[in-house]
Design an enzyme around this catalytic site. Structure first.
Site, PDB file in Angstrom:
ATOM      1  N   ASP A 212       0.859  -1.177   0.000  1.00 27.31           N
ATOM      2  CA  ASP A 212       0.000   0.000   0.000  1.00 27.31           C
ATOM      3  C   ASP A 212       0.897   1.229   0.000  1.00 27.31           C
ATOM      4  O   ASP A 212       1.698   1.417   0.916  1.00 27.31           O
ATOM      5  CB  ASP A 212      -0.893  -0.011   1.255  1.00 27.31           C
ATOM      6  CG  ASP A 212      -2.250   0.610   1.005  1.00 27.31           C
ATOM      7  OD1 ASP A 212      -2.279   1.700   0.401  1.00 27.31           O
ATOM      8  OD2 ASP A 212      -3.261   0.021   1.395  1.00 27.31           O
TER       9      ASP A 212
ATOM     10  N   ASP B   4      -2.963   4.833  -2.281  1.00 30.69           N
ATOM     11  CA  ASP B   4      -4.003   5.470  -1.482  1.00 30.69           C
ATOM     12  C   ASP B   4      -4.336   6.855  -2.036  1.00 30.69           C
ATOM     13  O   ASP B   4      -3.430   7.659  -2.292  1.00 30.69           O
ATOM     14  CB  ASP B   4      -3.501   5.579  -0.039  1.00 30.69           C
ATOM     15  CG  ASP B   4      -4.559   6.052   0.919  1.00 30.69           C
ATOM     16  OD1 ASP B   4      -5.581   5.363   1.049  1.00 30.69           O
ATOM     17  OD2 ASP B   4      -4.360   7.109   1.547  1.00 30.69           O
TER      18      ASP B   4
ATOM     19  N   GLU C  24      -6.371   4.260  -5.871  1.00 32.92           N
ATOM     20  CA  GLU C  24      -7.643   4.597  -5.234  1.00 32.92           C
ATOM     21  C   GLU C  24      -8.009   6.017  -5.655  1.00 32.92           C
ATOM     22  O   GLU C  24      -7.250   6.958  -5.406  1.00 32.92           O
ATOM     23  CB  GLU C  24      -7.497   4.512  -3.715  1.00 32.92           C
ATOM     24  CG  GLU C  24      -8.810   4.790  -2.993  1.00 32.92           C
ATOM     25  CD  GLU C  24      -8.645   5.021  -1.498  1.00 32.92           C
ATOM     26  OE1 GLU C  24      -9.576   4.686  -0.766  1.00 32.92           O
ATOM     27  OE2 GLU C  24      -7.584   5.536  -1.079  1.00 32.92           O
TER      28      GLU C  24
ATOM     29  N   HIS D 299     -11.204  -2.377   3.629  1.00 33.54           N
ATOM     30  CA  HIS D 299     -10.978  -1.918   5.003  1.00 33.54           C
ATOM     31  C   HIS D 299     -11.728  -0.631   5.337  1.00 33.54           C
ATOM     32  O   HIS D 299     -11.834  -0.262   6.510  1.00 33.54           O
ATOM     33  CB  HIS D 299      -9.479  -1.714   5.232  1.00 33.54           C
ATOM     34  CG  HIS D 299      -8.913  -0.643   4.355  1.00 33.54           C
ATOM     35  ND1 HIS D 299      -8.767  -0.805   2.991  1.00 33.54           N
ATOM     36  CD2 HIS D 299      -8.487   0.619   4.628  1.00 33.54           C
ATOM     37  CE1 HIS D 299      -8.265   0.303   2.469  1.00 33.54           C
ATOM     38  NE2 HIS D 299      -8.092   1.174   3.434  1.00 33.54           N
ATOM     39  N   ASP D 300     -12.218   0.079   4.329  1.00 36.20           N
ATOM     40  CA  ASP D 300     -12.940   1.343   4.537  1.00 36.20           C
ATOM     41  C   ASP D 300     -14.445   1.215   4.334  1.00 36.20           C
ATOM     42  O   ASP D 300     -15.159   2.217   4.387  1.00 36.20           O
ATOM     43  CB  ASP D 300     -12.423   2.407   3.560  1.00 36.20           C
ATOM     44  CG  ASP D 300     -11.096   3.016   3.985  1.00 36.20           C
ATOM     45  OD1 ASP D 300     -10.783   2.978   5.195  1.00 36.20           O
ATOM     46  OD2 ASP D 300     -10.368   3.523   3.117  1.00 36.20           O
TER      47      ASP D 300
END
Length: 556
Positions: free
Chosen positions: A99, A200, A255, A331-332
């Site tokens: 990540d 991210d 993302e 995860h979000d």
């Protein structure tokens, strides 16, 4: 379409390290724990593992605030543990994605510690600093986790920008030294043998010129639309590819909240020399609160027609031009079977399989979030004290106590439906105390249903969600029309059944999923199909679709 690159043939499994497997009894998942579970992941059949951040961090936002990009957070182990995990992942025939969080760092990062100390040091312009305006913040921007996007530092007499928490200052990508520092970080990991990056909020790195005020309400939702896909994003991604990515055989996914398919084609075009694919947010931001001041906080189900429109829009727009990422949850996001399916005990397994079928039959690279292959559910908390997530806690205080926009019990219902903590409860391995996740006290409470829903039970049951996902993944690997076929929507206004076709080299797939708990009838000439490829029921009743029934027909 040209012959695929390996990322187009892959299925990715996302691991939230803190909650996956603890190996040393401290209650926190770690790298050695992941290594212990590689046989399980190999059995599932996935090709790529994506790890949420494991770098040194004060963990203000669960590791998305990085203090040292070249060091492992001690709670996850050592660099030797990472090297072993990477080697074992490769030995098991899988690849590993890191990540990459480079829109912002931690305020504990050495760069920021220098930057905030004065206006004339080598790191002074690594971040976005602005003078006060009439004694106040430079503009009206709100931050993602509530409050202002600006924090004042007396030593500089200036404010710094943080689109997320105050502990996550935004980097100044206009500064070439910042970009070169990022390229250096990327090479460090790629030279170790890492197979790519999930990036991210990468489409927030180019801020709008002059940082103008956001339209009302100037909460994060309106700010994000202003900041996303900024004027130099293409230039920065192109430079990243030129300087780093093009020198390695890697997979990249950016993302990109607020991006449209048209934006994504620029960044992920099959010949664009930037990224391989993006994570878009259109389907996971459906059913927002009608009161825009409450943004995503709501407990209403997603309308199937809206879901079909959102997914279909991306399928059609990117076909032959770019490549989709396919995901229900991460995860979000809350757990897929609780958000898009039906987590009542009598329907959970069937509906989890139905969601898996729908997603894995689309064009793009599927992502499976840890526990999705077991049909793990939202945890259904009822008290604020049970939450750990910064976003959930901050918004409760802001919306209930400060702004009084919603009452406490209603906000708790919204959190139970939408909080990120739903995804972060520890992985459910077996029915022993703490679900086989840890021998110690878990860092976060387990979902109490782990005694029924766990990997050991799933592996002992040939009709489990696990084996169904295994079959979906195997089918994708073996069937070109699933991987490359064009997408044709069928009856977009049908609010009960999600139906679509895929076409490739003379073959057609017909995918039908009943998104209700009722039995319905649909006739799409399925009786003339050559083969029923997969179904979540043991028999085929032709035009009849039972509750949450999903089936895929092949026509040659």
């Amino acid at each position: 379409m040209a012959r695929s690159k390996w990322f187009q043939d892959s299925v990715v499994y996302q691991i939230y390290p803190q909650s996956f497997q603890d190996s040393n009894g401290d209650g926190i998942g770690d790298l050695a724990g992941i290594t212990q579970r590689l046989d399980y992941l190999q059995k599932l059949g996935v090709d790529v593992l994506w790890l949420n951040p494991i770098y040194r961090s004060p963990l203000k936002d669960n590791g998305y605030d990085i203090a040292d990009y070249k060091a492992i957070n001690p709670q996850y182990g050592t660099m030797a543990d990472f090297d072993q995990l990477l080697a074992e992942t490769h030995r098991h025939g899988m690849k590993l994605l890191m990540d990459l969080v480079v829109n912002h760092t931690s305020d504990q990062n050495a760069w920021f510690q220098e930057s905030k100390s004065s206006k004339d040091n080598p790191y002074a312009d690594y971040y976005i600093w602005r003078d006060p305006v009439d004694g106040h913040e430079p503009n009206n921007w709100g931050a993602a986790f509530g409050g202002s996007a600006w924090t004042f530092v007396p030593a500089r007499g200036q404010y710094y920008l943080h689109l997320f928490a105050p502990g996550q200052p935004d980097l100044n990508w206009e500064n070439p030294d910042v970009r070169n520092a990022v390229w250096d970080i990327m090479r460090f990991w790629l030279d170790k043998g890492v197979n790519g990056f999930r990036m991210d909020v990468i489409n927030l790195i180019s801020k709008p010129a002059g940082l103008p005020d956001a339209p009302a309400p100037a909460n994060y939702a309106t700010v994000e639309k202003m900041v996303a896909d900024g004027p130099k994003l293409n230039d920065y991604l192109h430079e990243m590819n030129d300087q780093v990515l093009s020198h390695y055989d890697v997979m990249t996914v950016g993302e990109m909240p607020s991006s449209t398919p048209e934006d994504a084609i620029q960044y992920t075009g099959l010949n664009s020399h930037e990224l391989n694919m993006v994570f878009q947010f259109q389907h996971v931001t459906l059913s927002p609160n009608p009161d825009k001041r409450l943004a995503k906080w709501n407990d209403q189900p997603v309308k199937l027609t809206d879901l079909k429109q959102a997914l279909g829009r991306w399928q059609k727009a990117l076909d032959g031009k770019g490549w989709n990422s396919l995901y229900w949850n991460n995860h979000d996001q809350p757990r897929a079977v609780s958000r898009f399916g039906d987590d009542r005990p009598e329907f959970r397994v069937r509906s989890a399989k139905a969601l898996g079928t729908t997603l894995h039959m689309l064009q793009g690279t599927p992502y499976v979030y840890e526990g999705e292959e077991l049909g793990m559910t939202n945890v259904h908390y009822t008290k604020l004290s049970q939450y750990e997530d910064l976003e959930s806690i901050n918004f409760y205080h802001e919306l209930v106590e400060q702004k009084k926009l919603v009452d406490g019990p209603t906000m708790l219902k919204y959190l139970a439906h939408m909080s990120r903590d739903n995804a972060r409860t520890p992985m459910q391995w077996d029915a022993t105390p703490n679900a086989g996740f840890t021998a110690g006290t878990p860092w976060f409470d387990l979902n109490p249903n782990y005694t029924q829903i766990n990997a050991k039970a799933a592996l002992a049951d040939q009709s489990s969600v696990f084996y169904y996902y295994q079959k979906l993944i195997k089918l994708r690997h073996e069937t070109a029309v699933i991987r490359y076929g064009t997408y044709e929507e069928v009856d977009p206004d049908d609010d009960e059944v999600f139906t679509f076709r895929r076409h490739y080299q003379g073959q057609t797939l017909l995918v039908m999923t009943n998104f209700t708990d009722q039995t319905v009838q649909r006739d799409y000439q399925q009786a003339t199909a050559n083969e029923l490829l997969i179904s979540n029921y043991d028999d085929d009743q032709g035009q009849t679709l039972r509750p949450y029934e999903s089936k895929v027909y092949l026509f040659k």
